[in-house]
Scaffold this motif. Structure first.
Motif, PDB file in Angstrom:
ATOM      1  N   TYR A  40       0.832  -1.200   0.000  1.00  0.00           N
ATOM      2  CA  TYR A  40       0.000   0.000   0.000  1.00  0.00           C
ATOM      3  C   TYR A  40       0.868   1.251   0.000  1.00  0.00           C
ATOM      4  N   ALA A  49      -2.441   4.837  -5.188  1.00  0.00           N
ATOM      5  CA  ALA A  49      -3.445   4.477  -4.187  1.00  0.00           C
ATOM      6  C   ALA A  49      -4.250   5.687  -3.743  1.00  0.00           C
ATOM      7  N   PHE A  50      -5.423   5.402  -3.211  1.00  0.00           N
ATOM      8  CA  PHE A  50      -6.280   6.426  -2.632  1.00  0.00           C
ATOM      9  C   PHE A  50      -5.574   7.023  -1.424  1.00  0.00           C
ATOM     10  N   SER A  51      -5.320   8.309  -1.454  1.00  0.00           N
ATOM     11  CA  SER A  51      -4.533   8.919  -0.381  1.00  0.00           C
ATOM     12  C   SER A  51      -5.375   9.413   0.785  1.00  0.00           C
ATOM     13  N   GLY A  52      -6.706   9.325   0.692  1.00  0.00           N
ATOM     14  CA  GLY A  52      -7.546   9.786   1.791  1.00  0.00           C
ATOM     15  C   GLY A  52      -7.391   8.950   3.043  1.00  0.00           C
ATOM     16  N   THR A  59      -2.916  15.813   0.436  1.00  0.00           N
ATOM     17  CA  THR A  59      -2.548  15.581  -0.960  1.00  0.00           C
ATOM     18  C   THR A  59      -1.127  15.043  -0.978  1.00  0.00           C
TER      19      THR A  59
END
Length: 148
Positions: A40, A49-52, A59
């Motif tokens: 990950y 990958a989704f950074s949230g 960001t």
């Protein structure tokens, strides 16, 4: 006349083998977990990958991507330490490095879990926090592996 022992009766050697088995299985599962989290982190470093669910939802700047790459390396090293502690490898290393390294992983993963549970992002609170807590518990179980 010889009598066979019943399956419920175990020899001390069999009991010790069973006790040694749980920590080695825990170490293997922890290593897989560390590798999955490292994957990950590699995806984060690549910007895929989704950074949230990471770095507080920030960001992904180049500095955070570099931090993810470094995290991936540290997590792979963690997998190697816990596997070495359980006796899967590492016979040339002083055992104290693997023993203390595993305890450092227990504490580090507990701190990581606390930080993730305190995060404002849902992904960190409900995915990374529990994952870190499970890894801490698996590393704690791995500390019970017999010394080689």
């Amino acid at each position: 006349m010889q009598t066979r022992s019943s399956p419920q009766q175990s020899t001390p050697r069999a009991l010790n083998a069973r006790r040694a088995g749980l920590p080695t299985v825990a170490a293997a599962v922890a290593a897989v977990g560390f590798v999955l989290v490292a994957c990950y982190q590699v995806l984060l470093a690549l910007g895929i990958a989704f950074s949230g669910a990471a770095w507080g939802g920030a960001t992904l700047t180049s500095a955070l991507r570099l931090a993810s790459a470094v995290s991936a390396v540290v997590l792979i090293l963690a997998a190697l330490v816990v596997l070495g502690r359980a006796g899967y490898w590492g016979s040339r290393l002083p055992f104290a490095i693997l023993r203390w390294g595993t305890w450092i992983l227990v504490v580090g993963m507990l701190l990581s879990a606390l930080a993730n549970f305190a995060s404002p992002t849902v992904g960190e609170r409900f995915f990374l926090g529990p994952s870190a807590l499970v890894l801490a518990l698996l590393c704690l179980a791995a500390t019970r592996a017999p010394a080689r």
